[in-house]
Design an enzyme around this catalytic site. Structure first.
Site, PDB file in Angstrom:
ATOM      1  N   GLU A 276       0.847  -1.209   0.000  1.00 48.53           N
ATOM      2  CA  GLU A 276       0.000   0.000   0.000  1.00 48.53           C
ATOM      3  C   GLU A 276       0.875   1.248   0.000  1.00 48.53           C
ATOM      4  OE1 GLU A 276      -3.126  -0.016  -0.662  1.00 48.53           O
ATOM      5  OE2 GLU A 276      -3.130  -2.188  -0.606  1.00 48.53           O
ATOM      6  N   TRP A 279       1.739   1.742  -3.382  1.00 41.67           N
ATOM      7  CA  TRP A 279       0.757   2.426  -4.239  1.00 41.67           C
ATOM      8  C   TRP A 279       0.955   3.941  -4.181  1.00 41.67           C
ATOM      9  CZ3 TRP A 279      -2.479   1.074  -8.047  1.00 41.67           C
ATOM     10  CH2 TRP A 279      -2.772  -0.269  -8.203  1.00 41.67           C
ATOM     11  N   TRP A 307     -21.634  11.960 -19.728  1.00 41.13           N
ATOM     12  CA  TRP A 307     -22.023  12.174 -18.331  1.00 41.13           C
ATOM     13  C   TRP A 307     -23.511  12.495 -18.252  1.00 41.13           C
ATOM     14  CZ3 TRP A 307     -18.251  10.332 -15.681  1.00 41.13           C
ATOM     15  CH2 TRP A 307     -16.942  10.508 -16.100  1.00 41.13           C
ATOM     16  N   ASN A 343     -10.401   3.489   2.956  1.00 35.02           N
ATOM     17  CA  ASN A 343     -10.109   3.250   1.537  1.00 35.02           C
ATOM     18  C   ASN A 343     -11.197   2.449   0.832  1.00 35.02           C
ATOM     19  OD1 ASN A 343      -8.311   3.234  -0.839  1.00 35.02           O
ATOM     20  ND2 ASN A 343      -8.251   1.039  -0.427  1.00 35.02           N
ATOM     21  N   TRP A 361     -15.587  12.102 -12.680  1.00 34.60           N
ATOM     22  CA  TRP A 361     -14.681  11.780 -11.570  1.00 34.60           C
ATOM     23  C   TRP A 361     -13.966  13.026 -11.049  1.00 34.60           C
ATOM     24  CZ3 TRP A 361      -9.475  12.777 -12.468  1.00 34.60           C
ATOM     25  CH2 TRP A 361      -9.080  12.892 -13.799  1.00 34.60           C
ATOM     26  N   TRP A 384      -9.126   8.428  -8.181  1.00 33.24           N
ATOM     27  CA  TRP A 384     -10.358   8.721  -8.938  1.00 33.24           C
ATOM     28  C   TRP A 384     -10.292   8.141 -10.336  1.00 33.24           C
ATOM     29  CZ3 TRP A 384     -15.016   9.828  -7.310  1.00 33.24           C
ATOM     30  CH2 TRP A 384     -15.149  10.274  -5.988  1.00 33.24           C
TER      31      TRP A 384
END
Ligand SMILES: Cc1cc2nc3c(=O)[nH]c(=O)nc-3n(C[C@H](O)[C@H](O)[C@H](O)COP(=O)(O)OP(=O)(O)OC[C@H]3O[C@@H](n4cnc5c(N)ncnc54)[C@H](O)[C@@H]3O)c2cc1C
Length: 477
Positions: A276, A279, A307, A343, A361, A384
Site C-alpha cells: 500500500e 501504491w 455524463w 479506503n 470523476w 479517482w
C-alpha cells in the site's frame, strides 16, 4: 560554510530529513516556511488540508524551538522574492530543500533554483518523500511503468535506503530574521466544522510516530484482512502524516522490517501493508510521468464519456451523505466529520458517483480535495481515475461496485454504518445495508420512516448500472 537556509515544504519533520541534515553541516542553519498557496496553481490546499497544515506548523515550530532553533514563517505572493529577501537579510550562502512532485511546484522549483544559482547561491534539492525518485524506477527499456505490480517489483528489488536520525542543529545565527506567527496565515476555518478533527488526529512528527507505533503494535498483524473492514481500526491512518512529510516512507519501511524481525508476523500482512505504501509511490511515479493526471483521463476515450445531465441535486445528496444508500452515506459523513474516509469506502462512494450517478470523476476528486486531511494530488487523482476505470492499471469500467453487497461483505455487523448513520442504528443487520428492502413493520420498530427520517435511495442501483454500461459502450465503439 557560513549560513544555510532549509526551505521546509512537505517535509515537516526533523528526523530523516536529508535537506535538514545537509543544512545542519553549516555554521548556522535557518529553517524557513514560505506560505504562497498561489504557487500550487489549481491545487492550493483545501480546507481540511489547511487545518492540518496549521497544526503541523505549530508542532514543527515547537520542536525546532526545543532543539534551540526557530521556524521562520513568511507569507508572500512571490516566493522567489521572499526567499531572496531572507537570503539577503541573513547572508545565507546555501539553500536546501526536499523535492515535491506536483507539476506546478516542479515548475516553480526549477525557476527558483535557476534564478538563485544565477544570484550565486548554492542550491540543493533532495528526496525526503519517496522510497525512490519517480525517475529512478524504470523498465528495462528505460521507460516508465503504467502497471503497479511490475513497478513495485522493480522498486522492491532496489536496495532500501536507511532512514537517518534527526541532526544536531548548529548554533543559532547572530540574529534571527523576522517571521510571522502561524495564526497569521489564516489556515483555520471561520466556522468550527473541525470540532471532531481534534479527537481523531495529532498533526506533527510526534503524532506521526505515535500513529506508526500504535499501528505496529495493534494492527499490522491481521492487516491484510482488516484493511478492508471500515468498522475496525485496521489501517495505519498515516496518510495525512505522509502527505505533509511528518514521517517518511523510509522510516515506515524500516520500522515494519524491524517489527517483523523482533516479533512473529505473517509475511502476507507485512507485504500487503508495504505494497500500500508502494501504491503511494506508484501514484507519484504516474503523476511525474503524466502531469495532466489530475484533470485529464489517462485513457483518452473517457474524454467523450456521456455524463448525466442535471446532477446538481444528486451531487449535493452525495456530498452530504443523504443518498439513501447506507454505506455511501456513512462514508461521506465520516469524511465530513473527521476529514478522512476508509479506503474501501472511498472506492464505493467513488463508484456510485462516477458510474451510477454518472457525475465526472473530477467532481468527486475536487470534493475530496477540499475535505480530506490527506488530500494528495498524486494519490487522489490516481484513486479517482482508478475508480472511473480511465487511469493506468485501473479497475475495468464494467466492474461497478454494488454498494449493498459491498456493505454486507465488508461491514457485515454494521458497526460502520451504525456509527455514521445513527438513524438506522436499530435496523436488524439483514436490512441495514438496504433499508428499502425491509418490511414496513421492521422499519416501524426501528423508528425508520423512509423519505422522512432517512432518504429513499437516490438511484435504482440496477437500472443505473445498466445505463452506465450502455454509456461505456458508447465510448468503446
Ligand atoms: C477515490 C480515492 C481517492 C483517494 N485519495 C487519496 C488522497 O488524496 N490521499 C491519500 O493519501 N490517499 C488517497 N487514497 C488512497 C487511500 O484511500 C488512502 O491512502 C488510505 O485510505 C489512507 O489510510 P491509511 O493511512 O490508514 O492507509 P493504510 O492502509 O494504513 O496504508 C498505508 C499508507 O499507504 C498509502 N496508501 C494506501 N492505499 C493507497 C492507495 N490506494 N493509493 C495510494 N496510496 C495508498 C497511504 O499513504 C497510506 O497512509 C484515495 C483512494 C481512492 C479510492
Amino acid at each position: 560554510m557560513a549560513t544555510a537556509l532549509i526551505w521546509l515544504r512537505r517535509d515537516l519533520r526533523l528526523a530523516d530529513n536529508p535537506a535538514m541534515i545537509a543544512a545542519s553541516q553549516h555554521r548556522h542553519c535557518i529553517p524557513v516556511y514560505v506560505h504562497n498557496p498561489a504557487d500550487e496553481g489549481d491545487w492550493a490546499p483545501g480546507a481540511a488540508s489547511r487545518w492540518w497544515l496549521h497544526h503541523s506548523l505549530k508542532a514543527l515550530s515547537a520542536s525546532l524551538d526545543k532543539a534551540g532553533s526557530r521556524l521562520i514563517i513568511r507569507s508572500t505572493h512571490d516566493t522567489l522574492d521572499c526567499l531572496r529577501a531572507i537570503i539577503s537579510e541573513t547572508g545565507a550562502e546555501a539553500l536546501y530543500w526536499n523535492r515535491v512532485y506536483e507539476p506546478a511546484l516542479i515548475k516553480r522549483d526549477q525557476t527558483i533554483k535557476l534564478a538563485l544559482r544565477e544570484d550565486g547561491l548554492a542550491v540543493h534539492s533532495l528526496n525526503a518523500a519517496l522510497l525512490r525518485e519517480p525517475w529512478e524506477v524504470t523498465r528495462r527499456d528505460g521507460g516508465h511503468y503504467r502497471a503497479f505490480t511490475p513497478f513495485w517489483r522493480a522498486l522492491s528489488a532496489m536496495p532500501p535506503i536507511a532512514p537517518e536520525p534527526a541532526p544536531e542543529l548548529p548554533a543559532p545565527p547572530p540574529a534571527w530574521p523576522k517571521g510571522q506567527p502561524v495564526e497569521s496565515l489564516g489556515l483555520l476555518p471561520g466556522i468550527p466544522w473541525d470540532r471532531h478533527f481534534h479527537d481523531q488526529w495529532r498533526p506533527g512528527e510526534a503524532g506521526a510516530n505515535a500513529a506508526l507505533e500504535t499501528f505496529l503494535e495493534s494492527a499490522l498483524q491481521g492487516y491484510d484482512d482488516a484493511r478492508d473492514r471500515p468498522g475496525q481500526a485496521g489501517t495505519s491512518r498515516l496518510s495525512p502524516h505522509l502527505h505533509w512529510g511528518e514521517i517518511s516512507p523510509r522510516q515506515i519501511r524500516a520500522a515494519v522490517t524491524r517489527q517483523q524481525q523482533e516479533t512473529v508476523l505473517p509475511d502476507h500482512d507485512v507485504e500487503s501493508f508495504l505494497s500500500e505504501v508502494g501504491w503511494r509511490e506508484f501514484a507519484h511515479h504516474l503523476l511525474y510521468h503524466f502531469p495532466h493526471m489530475p484533470q485529464d483521463p489517462l485513457d483518452a476515450r473517457f474524454r467523450h464519456f456521456p455524463w448525466a445531465a442535471d446532477t446538481a441535486d444528486a451531487l449535493r445528496a452525495w456530498e452530504r451523505g443523504r443518498t439513501g444508500i447506507p454505506i455511501v452515506d456513512a462514508g461521506m459523513r465520516e469524511l465530513w466529520a473527521i476529514g478522512w474516509m476508509h479506503n474501501r469506502v472511498r472506492m464505493i462512494v467513488g463508484s456510485l458517483l462516477t458510474k451510477n450517478l454518472r457525475i465526472p470523476w473530477q467532481t468527486g476528486e475536487a470534493w475530496f480535495w477540499d475535505t480530506l486531511v490527506d488530500a494528495d494530488l498524486a494519490s487522489n487523482s490516481m484513486g479517482w481515475q482508478w475508480i472511473q476505470g480511465c487511469g493506468a492499471d485501473a479497475a475495468p469500467y464494467f466492474r461497478i461496485f454494488n454498494p449493498v453487497r459491498q456493505g454486507e461483505r465488508f461491514d457485515p455487523e454494521g458497526h460502520y454504518v451504525r456509527r455514521w448513520v445513527p438513524e438506522l442504528r436499530a435496523l436488524p443487520d439483514k436490512y441495514l445495508h438496504s433499508p428499502w428492502s425491509a418490511p414496513e413493520q421492521i422499519l416501524r420498530e426501528a423508528g425508520v420512516r423512509l423519505g422522512d427520517t432517512y432518504p429513499r435511495p437516490l438511484v435504482d442501483l440496477a437500472t443505473s448500472r445498466k445505463d452506465a454500461l450502455a454509456a461505456y459502450q458508447d465510448i468503446r465503439s
